[in-house]
Write a protein that holds these residues in place. Sequence first.
Motif, short mmCIF file in Angstrom:
data_model
loop_
_atom_site.label_atom_id
_atom_site.label_comp_id
_atom_site.label_asym_id
_atom_site.label_seq_id
_atom_site.Cartn_x
_atom_site.Cartn_y
_atom_site.Cartn_z
N LEU A 1 0.82 -1.20 0.00
CA LEU A 1 0.00 0.00 0.00
C LEU A 1 0.87 1.27 0.00
CD1 LEU A 1 -2.78 -1.09 2.52
CD2 LEU A 1 -2.78 -1.24 0.02
N LEU A 2 1.91 1.29 0.84
CA LEU A 2 2.79 2.46 0.88
C LEU A 2 3.64 2.57 -0.38
CD1 LEU A 2 3.94 2.26 4.61
CD2 LEU A 2 2.63 4.13 3.57
N GLY A 3 4.07 1.42 -0.92
CA GLY A 3 4.86 1.46 -2.15
C GLY A 3 4.08 2.05 -3.30
N ARG A 4 2.79 1.74 -3.33
CA ARG A 4 1.92 2.31 -4.36
C ARG A 4 1.85 3.83 -4.22
NH1 ARG A 4 -0.27 1.35 -9.36
NH2 ARG A 4 -2.34 2.22 -9.53
N ARG A 5 1.77 4.32 -2.99
CA ARG A 5 1.70 5.77 -2.77
C ARG A 5 3.02 6.46 -3.11
NH1 ARG A 5 -2.65 7.82 -0.36
NH2 ARG A 5 -4.18 6.41 0.56
N VAL A 6 4.13 5.80 -2.75
CA VAL A 6 5.45 6.37 -3.10
C VAL A 6 5.58 6.50 -4.60
CG1 VAL A 6 7.94 5.90 -3.09
CG2 VAL A 6 6.62 5.60 -1.00
N ALA A 7 5.13 5.47 -5.33
CA ALA A 7 5.18 5.53 -6.79
C ALA A 7 4.24 6.61 -7.33
CB ALA A 7 4.82 4.17 -7.38
N ALA A 8 3.07 6.77 -6.67
CA ALA A 8 2.06 7.72 -7.15
C ALA A 8 2.53 9.16 -7.04
CB ALA A 8 0.76 7.53 -6.37
N VAL A 9 3.32 9.48 -6.00
CA VAL A 9 3.80 10.87 -5.85
C VAL A 9 5.00 11.15 -6.74
CG1 VAL A 9 2.91 11.05 -3.51
CG2 VAL A 9 5.28 10.34 -3.86
N GLY A 10 5.44 10.12 -7.47
CA GLY A 10 6.50 10.35 -8.45
C GLY A 10 7.90 10.21 -7.93
N SER A 11 8.07 9.80 -6.67
CA SER A 11 9.44 9.73 -6.13
C SER A 11 10.14 8.43 -6.54
CB SER A 11 9.41 9.86 -4.61
OG SER A 11 8.60 8.88 -4.03
N GLY A 12 9.39 7.34 -6.67
CA GLY A 12 9.94 6.09 -7.18
C GLY A 12 11.21 5.66 -6.48
N ALA A 13 12.26 5.41 -7.26
CA ALA A 13 13.53 4.95 -6.71
C ALA A 13 14.17 5.99 -5.80
CB ALA A 13 14.49 4.58 -7.84
N ASP A 14 13.91 7.29 -6.06
CA ASP A 14 14.40 8.33 -5.15
C ASP A 14 13.78 8.14 -3.77
OD1 ASP A 14 15.91 9.45 -7.14
OD2 ASP A 14 14.46 11.02 -7.64
N GLY A 15 12.49 7.82 -3.74
CA GLY A 15 11.82 7.57 -2.47
C GLY A 15 12.40 6.37 -1.75
N ALA B 1 17.95 -3.43 -3.04
CA ALA B 1 18.16 -2.38 -4.05
C ALA B 1 17.59 -2.77 -5.41
CB ALA B 1 19.65 -2.05 -4.16
N VAL B 2 17.93 -3.96 -5.89
CA VAL B 2 17.49 -4.37 -7.23
C VAL B 2 16.00 -4.72 -7.27
CG1 VAL B 2 17.80 -6.06 -9.07
CG2 VAL B 2 19.79 -5.08 -7.93
N PRO B 3 15.51 -5.67 -6.43
CA PRO B 3 14.09 -6.04 -6.56
C PRO B 3 13.12 -4.93 -6.19
CG PRO B 3 15.09 -7.15 -4.67
CD PRO B 3 16.21 -6.52 -5.43
N TYR B 4 13.44 -4.12 -5.16
CA TYR B 4 12.51 -3.07 -4.76
C TYR B 4 12.49 -1.93 -5.77
CZ TYR B 4 12.09 -5.36 -0.21
OH TYR B 4 11.85 -6.26 0.80
N ALA B 5 13.64 -1.66 -6.39
CA ALA B 5 13.66 -0.66 -7.47
C ALA B 5 12.81 -1.14 -8.64
CB ALA B 5 15.09 -0.38 -7.91
N LEU B 6 12.89 -2.42 -8.95
CA LEU B 6 12.05 -2.98 -10.02
C LEU B 6 10.57 -2.92 -9.63
CD1 LEU B 6 14.18 -6.07 -11.11
CD2 LEU B 6 13.85 -3.92 -12.35
N ASP B 7 10.26 -3.12 -8.34
CA ASP B 7 8.88 -2.98 -7.88
C ASP B 7 8.34 -1.59 -8.21
OD1 ASP B 7 8.85 -5.51 -6.89
OD2 ASP B 7 8.99 -4.94 -4.77
N LEU C 1 5.14 -0.55 -10.40
CA LEU C 1 4.04 0.24 -9.83
C LEU C 1 3.81 1.53 -10.59
CD1 LEU C 1 4.73 -0.33 -6.04
CD2 LEU C 1 2.71 -1.08 -7.30
N ARG C 2 4.89 2.18 -11.05
CA ARG C 2 4.74 3.44 -11.77
C ARG C 2 4.16 3.24 -13.16
NH1 ARG C 2 9.73 7.47 -11.23
NH2 ARG C 2 8.14 8.85 -12.03
N ARG C 3 4.13 2.01 -13.64
CA ARG C 3 3.51 1.73 -14.94
C ARG C 3 2.00 1.53 -14.81
NH1 ARG C 3 6.83 0.28 -19.28
NH2 ARG C 3 9.05 0.33 -18.77
N GLY C 4 1.47 1.77 -13.60
CA GLY C 4 0.03 1.74 -13.43
C GLY C 4 -0.54 0.38 -13.09
N VAL C 5 0.31 -0.55 -12.68
CA VAL C 5 -0.20 -1.87 -12.29
C VAL C 5 -0.99 -1.72 -10.99
CG1 VAL C 5 0.45 -4.19 -11.56
CG2 VAL C 5 1.69 -3.06 -13.41
N GLY C 6 -2.17 -2.28 -10.94
CA GLY C 6 -3.02 -2.17 -9.76
C GLY C 6 -2.46 -2.94 -8.58
#
Length: 263
Positions: free
Chosen positions: A139-153, A194-200, A204-209
């Motif tokens: 749930l939090l990962g989805r929100r981090v991706a939604a605000v645009g921070s992604g790997a920076d977050g 680092a690798v798997p969570y960045a890929l997550d 998520l940023r590609r809009g996967v539900g």
Amino acid sequence: MYLGAAVAVWLFADVGPAAVTWLRQLGAALVLLAWRRPPRAAWRGRVFWLSAVFGLVTAVMNLAFYESIARLPLGTAVALEFAGPVVVAAVGSRTWRDILALVLVAAGVVLIADVRWSGSALGVLFALAAAALWIGYILLGRRVAAVGSGADGLAVGFAVATVALWPLALGTGPVWGSPRLLVLGVGVGVLSTAVPYALDQVVLRRGVGRARFAVLLALLPVTATLSGLVLLAQVPTVPEALGILAVVAGVALRSGDETGEPP
């Protein structure tokens, strides 16, 4: 991810799960900070606090998971842990397939827990705690991706978690006198975080539900079981294997239509 988990199990002979968790966070934070170099905006306001909470929840989830695999076979612990993602996937179920998927996953978890309860009740509890925390990760990962921070977050969150959980570093003493252990400890952070969570975050940023993402995550008990078998010679018992297969069957049955799902 589970190559890193197998390396972590090897490290448990020299340092405890809590210390390995901190080394994992440190390694991931250093790699992500060097790679991303988050801008000032990532360290301020709502974006920062969201990333910080995400990093802390992820770190505590990893701690619970490592405490579980210190006591349980890798595939068994992961099957218990990934009950969390399947619950997320099945929230709001409307079809018989969703209901049957939940029943199968629940049966698998009960079967595995029943097998392991007498031998390592604490390991089962840690794995179930990791399952609950994994829901927060999704749930939090989805929100981090939604605000645009992604790997920076991720970089910011893992840096915050590394500092906040510094007491765990007190158990890392043997690592600093052994280049091999230090490389393995940092390697766990790269392989498992680092690798798997960045890929997550990319996914998520590609809009996967949330539901579809959770289903993809829940396929990991298979790879965990194979990793435990090949790298750690952990052969599941017949009841454990049946429980793991029940979890996998539940994942396979889960319907995957999330068109229009809100973030």
